[in-house]
Design an enzyme around this catalytic site. Sequence first.
Site, PDB file in Angstrom:
ATOM      1  N   TYR A 161       0.822  -1.215   0.000  1.00 29.36           N
ATOM      2  CA  TYR A 161       0.000   0.000   0.000  1.00 29.36           C
ATOM      3  C   TYR A 161       0.858   1.267   0.000  1.00 29.36           C
ATOM      4  CZ  TYR A 161      -3.945  -3.072   1.089  1.00 29.36           C
ATOM      5  OH  TYR A 161      -4.893  -4.064   1.047  1.00 29.36           O
ATOM      6  N   LYS A 204       4.036 -15.303   1.510  1.00 25.60           N
ATOM      7  CA  LYS A 204       3.968 -15.990   0.210  1.00 25.60           C
ATOM      8  C   LYS A 204       5.411 -16.233  -0.231  1.00 25.60           C
ATOM      9  CE  LYS A 204       1.524 -17.482  -3.338  1.00 25.60           C
ATOM     10  NZ  LYS A 204       0.743 -18.716  -3.267  1.00 25.60           N
ATOM     11  N   ASP A 226      -2.442 -18.230   0.613  1.00 27.58           N
ATOM     12  CA  ASP A 226      -3.583 -18.925  -0.011  1.00 27.58           C
ATOM     13  C   ASP A 226      -4.073 -20.064   0.879  1.00 27.58           C
ATOM     14  OD1 ASP A 226      -1.019 -19.846  -0.588  1.00 27.58           O
ATOM     15  OD2 ASP A 226      -1.563 -20.764  -2.480  1.00 27.58           O
ATOM     16  N   ASP A 251      -5.076  -7.317   5.559  1.00 27.27           N
ATOM     17  CA  ASP A 251      -6.317  -6.631   5.213  1.00 27.27           C
ATOM     18  C   ASP A 251      -7.395  -7.662   4.875  1.00 27.27           C
ATOM     19  OD1 ASP A 251      -8.119  -4.718   4.521  1.00 27.27           O
ATOM     20  OD2 ASP A 251      -7.037  -3.960   2.780  1.00 27.27           O
ATOM     21  N   ASP A 255     -10.543  -9.442   7.627  1.00 24.85           N
ATOM     22  CA  ASP A 255     -11.968  -9.358   7.290  1.00 24.85           C
ATOM     23  C   ASP A 255     -12.595 -10.755   7.235  1.00 24.85           C
ATOM     24  OD1 ASP A 255     -12.117  -6.647   7.187  1.00 24.85           O
ATOM     25  OD2 ASP A 255     -12.862  -6.542   5.133  1.00 24.85           O
TER      26      ASP A 255
END
Length: 360
Positions: free
Chosen positions: A143, A194, A226, A250, A254
């Site tokens: 970001y 990852k 994943d 992020d 959620d």
Amino acid sequence: MARQYRITLLPGDGIGPEIMSVTVEVLKAIAPSFDLEFTFTEAPIGGVAIDATGNPLPEETLKMCQNSDAVLLAAIGGYKWDNLPRNQRPETGLLGLRAGLDLFANLRPATILPQLIDASSLKREVVEGVDIMVVRELTGGIYFGQPKGIFATETGDKRGVNTMAYTDAEVDRIARVGFETAKKRGGKLCSVDKANVLDVSQLWRDRVVALAAEYPEVELSHLYVDNAAMQLVRAPKQFDTIVTGNLFGDILSDAAAMLTGSIGMLPSASLGAPGKPGVFEPVHGSAPDIAGQDKANPLAQILSAAMMLRYGLDQPAAAEKLELAAIAVLDAGYRTGDIMSEGGKLVGCKEMGEALLKVL
Ligand code: NAD
């Protein structure tokens, strides 16, 4: 002598003032039994600050926050300010607050309360007993990494670019929050990356492994993002504390939150360097659709205050008292509209607060 704390209150917009006022009463009620003394000072942020000063984060508000022991925030935003230029929007105030306090760690719990288990979209046997904390890096990663932007190429095509980058120092400070948080909870830390594809993730993993030697009491594991997403909905009980970067966090926070099914119940904490004030706030927004109607659920704000006591002020016993009070009012059947189910006693924000005070 009582331990003294300066708390900055940022009620903000919409239902903010309603849920904040209940929370302050509850904090005042528990303070004496833990020998705590709170000095509360209120400051404007978001829409109310725009109306009063033209600035969603007035300088005095930020200064007051910087000079306090912790910041309790409710929510900001509303239809009235939605069409202002970006630098005058309520959300800009929130980003300014995070930057001004250098809040690099975001903690979001996903705890399934037995009383609300039917609110989850997953089967009872999958979610029963779930108690996860997601620790997300908040000020780095893709970001913020440079270069970023949309650039013209030599062929005339456009190319969109973002850069996922972490320095070892950035990884170390968030990993430490992960280890420390796991220590205060179930002692298990899962680092999500990852590393099979991304170099930045390989550095992340190397640093987390290196730091693990300093925390022998914490059991460390690693998952690729994943697989972590899959495991969160397949078998969420395997997780205690998760630590991960900005983008993965992020998404995973959620997903984890939705295991609980009820937005009016979810608290969060954003932390900076040790000894600096953190910001403690519900995950939900200002709910303008029910603002001023005494319908808001104050429990996410109450649980945010509990996080403030535990992670901001190191007062775990007082934190537990608030958490148990929230469970007790649910056990007694009290429900605001957002978590109402058959057999519940429908109450408003104020009555939920009164029920909490009675339990305390
Ligand atoms: P929201 O979380 O405010 O509301 C979503 C839905 O959940 C609404 O139906 C609302 O009534 C309900 N809800 C939320 N909190 C509740 C509570 N405590 N008790 C009962 N019901 C509750 O999200 P939104 O509608 O997308 O956004 C509304 C405003 O809030 C926007 O201006 C948005 O920018 C802002 N917002 C602020 C924050 C923040 O302050 N951190 C976060 C998200 C959204």
